[in-house]
Design an enzyme around this catalytic site. Structure first.
Site, PDB file in Angstrom:
ATOM      1  N   ARG A 147       6.183  -8.285  19.920  1.00 50.59           N
ATOM      2  CA  ARG A 147       6.326  -9.604  20.539  1.00 50.59           C
ATOM      3  C   ARG A 147       5.180 -10.501  20.105  1.00 50.59           C
ATOM      4  O   ARG A 147       4.057 -10.036  19.917  1.00 50.59           O
ATOM      5  CB  ARG A 147       6.315  -9.492  22.060  1.00 50.59           C
ATOM      6  CG  ARG A 147       7.437  -8.651  22.627  1.00 50.59           C
ATOM      7  CD  ARG A 147       7.456  -8.703  24.151  1.00 50.59           C
ATOM      8  NE  ARG A 147       8.408  -7.758  24.716  1.00 50.59           N
ATOM      9  CZ  ARG A 147       9.720  -7.927  24.766  1.00 50.59           C
ATOM     10  NH1 ARG A 147      10.254  -9.021  24.256  1.00 50.59           N
ATOM     11  NH2 ARG A 147      10.507  -7.020  25.311  1.00 50.59           N
ATOM     12  N   HIS A 156      22.274   3.245  13.055  1.00 51.93           N
ATOM     13  CA  HIS A 156      23.450   4.078  13.288  1.00 51.93           C
ATOM     14  C   HIS A 156      23.997   3.824  14.697  1.00 51.93           C
ATOM     15  O   HIS A 156      23.240   3.504  15.608  1.00 51.93           O
ATOM     16  CB  HIS A 156      23.093   5.551  13.127  1.00 51.93           C
ATOM     17  CG  HIS A 156      22.573   5.880  11.767  1.00 51.93           C
ATOM     18  ND1 HIS A 156      23.394   6.151  10.707  1.00 51.93           N
ATOM     19  CD2 HIS A 156      21.299   5.935  11.294  1.00 51.93           C
ATOM     20  CE1 HIS A 156      22.654   6.386   9.634  1.00 51.93           C
ATOM     21  NE2 HIS A 156      21.377   6.257   9.973  1.00 51.93           N
ATOM     22  N   ARG A 190       0.105 -14.672  20.067  1.00 50.47           N
ATOM     23  CA  ARG A 190      -0.588 -15.959  19.956  1.00 50.47           C
ATOM     24  C   ARG A 190      -0.246 -16.608  18.630  1.00 50.47           C
ATOM     25  O   ARG A 190       0.214 -15.958  17.690  1.00 50.47           O
ATOM     26  CB  ARG A 190      -2.099 -15.801  20.089  1.00 50.47           C
ATOM     27  CG  ARG A 190      -2.801 -15.108  18.909  1.00 50.47           C
ATOM     28  CD  ARG A 190      -4.301 -15.166  19.107  1.00 50.47           C
ATOM     29  NE  ARG A 190      -5.053 -14.543  18.036  1.00 50.47           N
ATOM     30  CZ  ARG A 190      -5.442 -15.165  16.925  1.00 50.47           C
ATOM     31  NH1 ARG A 190      -5.115 -16.435  16.714  1.00 50.47           N
ATOM     32  NH2 ARG A 190      -6.144 -14.521  16.004  1.00 50.47           N
ATOM     33  N   ALA A 222      -0.560  -3.290  13.574  1.00 54.52           N
ATOM     34  CA  ALA A 222      -0.332  -1.899  13.196  1.00 54.52           C
ATOM     35  C   ALA A 222       0.474  -1.178  14.273  1.00 54.52           C
ATOM     36  O   ALA A 222       0.267  -1.381  15.470  1.00 54.52           O
ATOM     37  CB  ALA A 222      -1.661  -1.194  12.983  1.00 54.52           C
ATOM     38  N   ASP A 255      19.935  -0.513   2.069  1.00 55.48           N
ATOM     39  CA  ASP A 255      21.388  -0.461   1.872  1.00 55.48           C
ATOM     40  C   ASP A 255      21.954  -1.857   1.640  1.00 55.48           C
ATOM     41  O   ASP A 255      23.003  -2.005   1.008  1.00 55.48           O
ATOM     42  CB  ASP A 255      22.065   0.209   3.062  1.00 55.48           C
ATOM     43  CG  ASP A 255      21.694   1.686   3.144  1.00 55.48           C
ATOM     44  OD1 ASP A 255      22.255   2.470   2.370  1.00 55.48           O
ATOM     45  OD2 ASP A 255      20.824   2.032   3.959  1.00 55.48           O
ATOM     46  N   ASN A 274       0.832  -1.195   0.000  1.00 54.59           N
ATOM     47  CA  ASN A 274       0.000   0.000   0.000  1.00 54.59           C
ATOM     48  C   ASN A 274       0.871   1.251   0.000  1.00 54.59           C
ATOM     49  O   ASN A 274       2.102   1.173   0.009  1.00 54.59           O
ATOM     50  CB  ASN A 274      -0.957  -0.045   1.195  1.00 54.59           C
ATOM     51  CG  ASN A 274      -2.319   0.551   0.864  1.00 54.59           C
ATOM     52  OD1 ASN A 274      -2.408   1.621   0.264  1.00 54.59           O
ATOM     53  ND2 ASN A 274      -3.382  -0.132   1.275  1.00 54.59           N
ATOM     54  N   SER A 285      -0.459  -1.334   9.232  1.00 55.16           N
ATOM     55  CA  SER A 285      -0.104   0.074   8.987  1.00 55.16           C
ATOM     56  C   SER A 285       0.893   0.621  10.009  1.00 55.16           C
ATOM     57  O   SER A 285       0.822   0.309  11.197  1.00 55.16           O
ATOM     58  CB  SER A 285      -1.363   0.942   9.052  1.00 55.16           C
ATOM     59  OG  SER A 285      -2.290   0.565   8.071  1.00 55.16           O
TER      60      SER A 285
END
Length: 200
Positions: A183, A118, A186, A163, A96, A88, A145
């Site tokens: 994490r 970084h 289920r 999301a 990189d 989307n 999203s």
């Protein structure tokens, strides 16, 4: 920069060690910025033109790919996408190094896949010092999203990322995972075949 020096920099990148913008400048020809700009400004009806540009941009791209503009990529050429992909709007690839996406993957709006971070100490960020580790997204993953996938992460087959999650570690196959840090919450089971059906 000599070829030997380029190979030494590439070896450091491959090990996830710190390198700088100047050291990596020889890779600039692999950036597909002009083609990405063109893709993002191609009218929706020009499907053949869009497909042609995707083939030019990405390291490899499967069949029946849908990628809604705009999207962004540091290189483009380090992204490898399988068949039946849906991405989307506002998908960002910080590629990189390689980002490998399997078949049947769905990615919601405003997701970032970043292979690069970084150093914490500011002196090591001189000349945009950074490190890079590849990302792997296996087949049939769905990423919600505004999720962010960080360097070195592998997301296992069929998993769902909630999301807004920040994915900083590997996610096992057939798992619903969410949060910051992301994490597993289920397993995905046969019972999920019955959700949102007329029989609910």
């Amino acid at each position: 920069m000599t070829r030997a020096h380029e190979e030494e920099v590439l070896a450091r990148i491959a090990k996830g060690l710190v390198y700088t913008e100047s050291e990596a400048a020889f890779q600039a020809p692999r950036r597909r910025t002009e083609q990405i700009f063109a893709y993002n400004h191609t009218p929706p009806g020009e499907t053949a033109r869009r497909r042609s540009l995707l083939v030019e941009i990405f390291g490899s791209v499967g069949e029946r790919t849908v990628l809604l503009p705009p999207f962004h990529a540091g290189f483009g050429s380090n992204v490898h996408i399988g068949d039946d992909f849906f991405g989307n709007v506002n998908l960002t690839f910080v590629d990189d190094v390689d980002i490998r996406i399997g078949d049947g993957v769905m990615i919601a709006p405003s997701v970032t896949l970043t292979t690069t971070g970084h150093p914490v100490h500011p002196d090591r960020r001189a000349d945009f010092g950074r490190f890079s580790e590849p990302i792997v997204i296996e087949d049939k993953v769905w990423i919600g999203s505004n999720a962010v996938v960080l360097p070195g992460v592998r997301i296992g087959y069929g998993s769902v990322i909630g999301a807004g999650s920040v994915v900083s570690r590997d996610i096992p196959p057939m798992t619903v995972a969410l949060g910051t840090p992301c994490r597993p919450v289920r397993a995905i089971t046969e019972r999920d075949l019955m959700t949102r059906t007329a029989g609910d």
